[in-house]
Design a protein around this motif. Structure first.
Motif, PDB file in Angstrom:
ATOM      1  N   LEU A  59      -7.521 -16.271 -15.789  1.00 48.69           N
ATOM      2  CA  LEU A  59      -8.962 -16.034 -15.948  1.00 48.69           C
ATOM      3  C   LEU A  59      -9.406 -16.486 -14.470  1.00 48.69           C
ATOM      4  O   LEU A  59     -10.505 -15.929 -14.093  1.00 48.69           O
ATOM      5  N   LEU A  60      -8.933 -17.226 -13.772  1.00 50.55           N
ATOM      6  CA  LEU A  60      -9.287 -17.855 -12.470  1.00 50.55           C
ATOM      7  C   LEU A  60      -9.267 -16.616 -11.451  1.00 50.55           C
ATOM      8  O   LEU A  60      -9.693 -16.747 -10.514  1.00 50.55           O
ATOM      9  N   CYS A  89     -12.992 -14.935 -11.908  1.00 49.81           N
ATOM     10  CA  CYS A  89     -14.065 -15.467 -11.724  1.00 49.81           C
ATOM     11  C   CYS A  89     -14.075 -17.012 -11.217  1.00 49.81           C
ATOM     12  O   CYS A  89     -12.966 -17.428 -11.285  1.00 49.81           O
ATOM     13  N   TYR A  92     -14.409 -20.116 -12.570  1.00 44.72           N
ATOM     14  CA  TYR A  92     -14.625 -20.739 -13.973  1.00 44.72           C
ATOM     15  C   TYR A  92     -14.968 -22.231 -13.920  1.00 44.72           C
ATOM     16  O   TYR A  92     -14.123 -23.067 -13.454  1.00 44.72           O
ATOM     17  N   ASN A  96     -16.308 -23.729 -16.645  1.00 43.53           N
ATOM     18  CA  ASN A  96     -16.921 -23.878 -18.077  1.00 43.53           C
ATOM     19  C   ASN A  96     -15.827 -24.685 -18.812  1.00 43.53           C
ATOM     20  O   ASN A  96     -15.633 -24.072 -20.082  1.00 43.53           O
ATOM     21  N   THR A  97     -14.940 -25.334 -18.132  1.00 47.08           N
ATOM     22  CA  THR A  97     -14.004 -26.133 -19.081  1.00 47.08           C
ATOM     23  C   THR A  97     -14.587 -26.853 -20.328  1.00 47.08           C
ATOM     24  O   THR A  97     -14.207 -27.180 -21.266  1.00 47.08           O
ATOM     25  N   PRO A 117      -9.244 -22.777 -20.337  1.00 47.70           N
ATOM     26  CA  PRO A 117      -8.761 -21.764 -20.281  1.00 47.70           C
ATOM     27  C   PRO A 117      -7.283 -21.694 -20.655  1.00 47.70           C
ATOM     28  O   PRO A 117      -6.497 -22.894 -20.120  1.00 47.70           O
ATOM     29  N   LEU A 153     -18.979 -18.712 -14.033  1.00 49.07           N
ATOM     30  CA  LEU A 153     -18.962 -18.856 -15.489  1.00 49.07           C
ATOM     31  C   LEU A 153     -19.262 -20.370 -15.785  1.00 49.07           C
ATOM     32  O   LEU A 153     -18.605 -21.185 -15.557  1.00 49.07           O
ATOM     33  N   CYS A 154     -20.512 -20.419 -16.330  1.00 51.76           N
ATOM     34  CA  CYS A 154     -21.121 -21.809 -16.679  1.00 51.76           C
ATOM     35  C   CYS A 154     -21.742 -21.696 -18.011  1.00 51.76           C
ATOM     36  O   CYS A 154     -21.714 -20.622 -18.777  1.00 51.76           O
ATOM     37  N   ASN A 210      -9.925 -26.190 -10.112  1.00 55.08           N
ATOM     38  CA  ASN A 210     -10.978 -25.624  -9.299  1.00 55.08           C
ATOM     39  C   ASN A 210     -10.954 -26.587  -8.025  1.00 55.08           C
ATOM     40  O   ASN A 210     -10.762 -27.764  -7.905  1.00 55.08           O
ATOM     41  N   ASP A 237     -14.094 -23.030  -4.919  1.00 55.26           N
ATOM     42  CA  ASP A 237     -15.021 -22.934  -6.297  1.00 55.26           C
ATOM     43  C   ASP A 237     -16.320 -23.555  -5.769  1.00 55.26           C
ATOM     44  O   ASP A 237     -17.548 -23.279  -5.881  1.00 55.26           O
TER      45      ASP A 237
END
Length: 361
Positions: free
Chosen positions: A10-11, A14, A16, A18-19, A24, A329-330, A345, A349
């Motif tokens: 996923l990284l 985008c 990311y 949004n943990t 993920p 992504l948030c 991150n 990022d």
């Protein structure tokens, strides 16, 4: 960092942040899950003994990872389920202290039962107000999230230790879902009596797994009526002698779900929780300084010395769309935009987020 990032497909598509919504999944976990299901496909009930071992090993690993006696570990499918089971074992009409706008699965289970509830708003100095409320309102139970889901407000865990020392009869119940896995945590030293956690966020374990940790000597304090054959280890003779933690496991448990949790705890251990904690604390400081310099943080966050890995940015749908258009992504939460960093991150990022935010105003 590059090696770790390669574990997370996923990284690659985008930024990311949004943990706090979902941790993920990663390649080695998916490989393990596929092997698990293939074994189930080929061997069926022959895997029963292996299933029991997986569940036992998971309890052992949780106890080791968070410093809790194995007998005090209960496997639950999520925090919300565990919390509701817990409150069935608490005497009604007790005086309960809650925090305003805390996660609904912390507050709602109390509010739906016959407890006398006091609610405190969160301010930069609210630990002092907690101590006052406990004394003035004769509080029996204090329930809270270690990290607030809306804005990442981090309660002072040293304060919790002191609160327990000063009020040994106070039952302290904590939700660690937005905390455990992001930073190191020692349950025995925490002063917390009951800790509940869902594993799908910072523990990177997917949906359908979590746990409850219990301090010693709670058998008389919490009388949970839940029961089932699994809670008795499949032994009729154990019907009247179930330990407290086992009453949270009345039925069969999924070795896939809880084996995933153990796998991810091993994964975090392989990286090192000290390193993860240090990385996340450093990122938290950098991001707090940058967002504060842009005037995007609330005062009760700015005034605190320590913060979590979650921030709520004072911005609306327009900025949120700009972030999304730039592959960040948030999530929209409360009155702003919530971003959340974890060990995967890096500064790239961080710099991407700040750059896009600066172009949004």
């Amino acid at each position: 960092m590059d090696k770790i990032k390669k574990e997370f497909p996923l990284l690659r598509k985008c930024t990311y942040l949004n943990t706090a919504v979902f941790g993920p999944l990663y390649d080695s976990l998916i490989d393990w899950r596929q092997e698990h299901d293939l074994d189930a496909l080929l061997h069926g009930s022959e895997l029963w003994e292996q299933t029991l071992k997986t569940l036992s090993d998971t309890r052992e690993k949780i106890g080791q990872f968070f410093n809790c006696d194995r007998e005090g570990v209960a496997l639950v499918y999520n925090y919300s389920l565990g919390m509701n089971l817990l409150l069935e074992g608490l005497q009604a009409k007790r005086n309960v202290l809650l925090l305003e706008n805390d996660y609904p699965s912390v507050n709602w289970p109390f509010e739906s039962r016959e407890f006398a509830i006091t609610t405190l708003g969160i301010t930069s100095d609210f630990e002092e107000r907690i101590s006052e409320a406990v004394k003035k309102k004769h509080i029996d139970v204090f329930a809270f999230s270690i990290v607030q889901w809306l804005d990442g407000f981090l309660i002072d865990l040293e304060f919790i230790k002191k609160l327990k020392r000063d009020n040994p009869n106070l039952l302290i119940i904590a939700d660690g879902t937005q905390f455990c896995g992001a930073m190191s945590f020692d349950f025995k030293a925490s002063g917390i009596d009951v800790l509940g956690v869902s594993g799908y966020k910072w523990l990177l374990s997917g949906y359908g797994n979590g746990f409850m940790l219990f301090a010693d000597n709670l058998e008389n304090e919490i009388k949970v009526p839940t029961t089932g054959f699994n809670a008795a280890h499949g032994n009729f003779d154990n019907k009247e002698t179930m330990a407290l933690a086992k009453k949270f496991e009345p039925g069969h448990l999924s070795s896939l779900n809880f084996g995933s949790l153990k796998f991810s705890l091993d994964f975090l251990d392989s990286i090192g929780m000290e390193q993860i904690t240090q990385h996340n604390q450093n990122m938290s400081k950098k991001l707090k300084e940058a967002l504060n310099g842009m005037g995007l943080l609330q005062k009760h966050i700015v005034d605190r010395e320590a913060h979590s890995t979650i921030f709520n940015i004072k911005a609306g749908q327009k900025v949120f769309k700009t972030l999304s258009d730039n592959d960040i992504l948030c999530a929209m939460r409360g009155d702003g935009i919530r971003v959340s960093f974890n060990f995967y991150n890096g500064m790239d990022d961080f710099e991407h987020l700040i750059k896009v935010l600066k172009t949004s105003y």
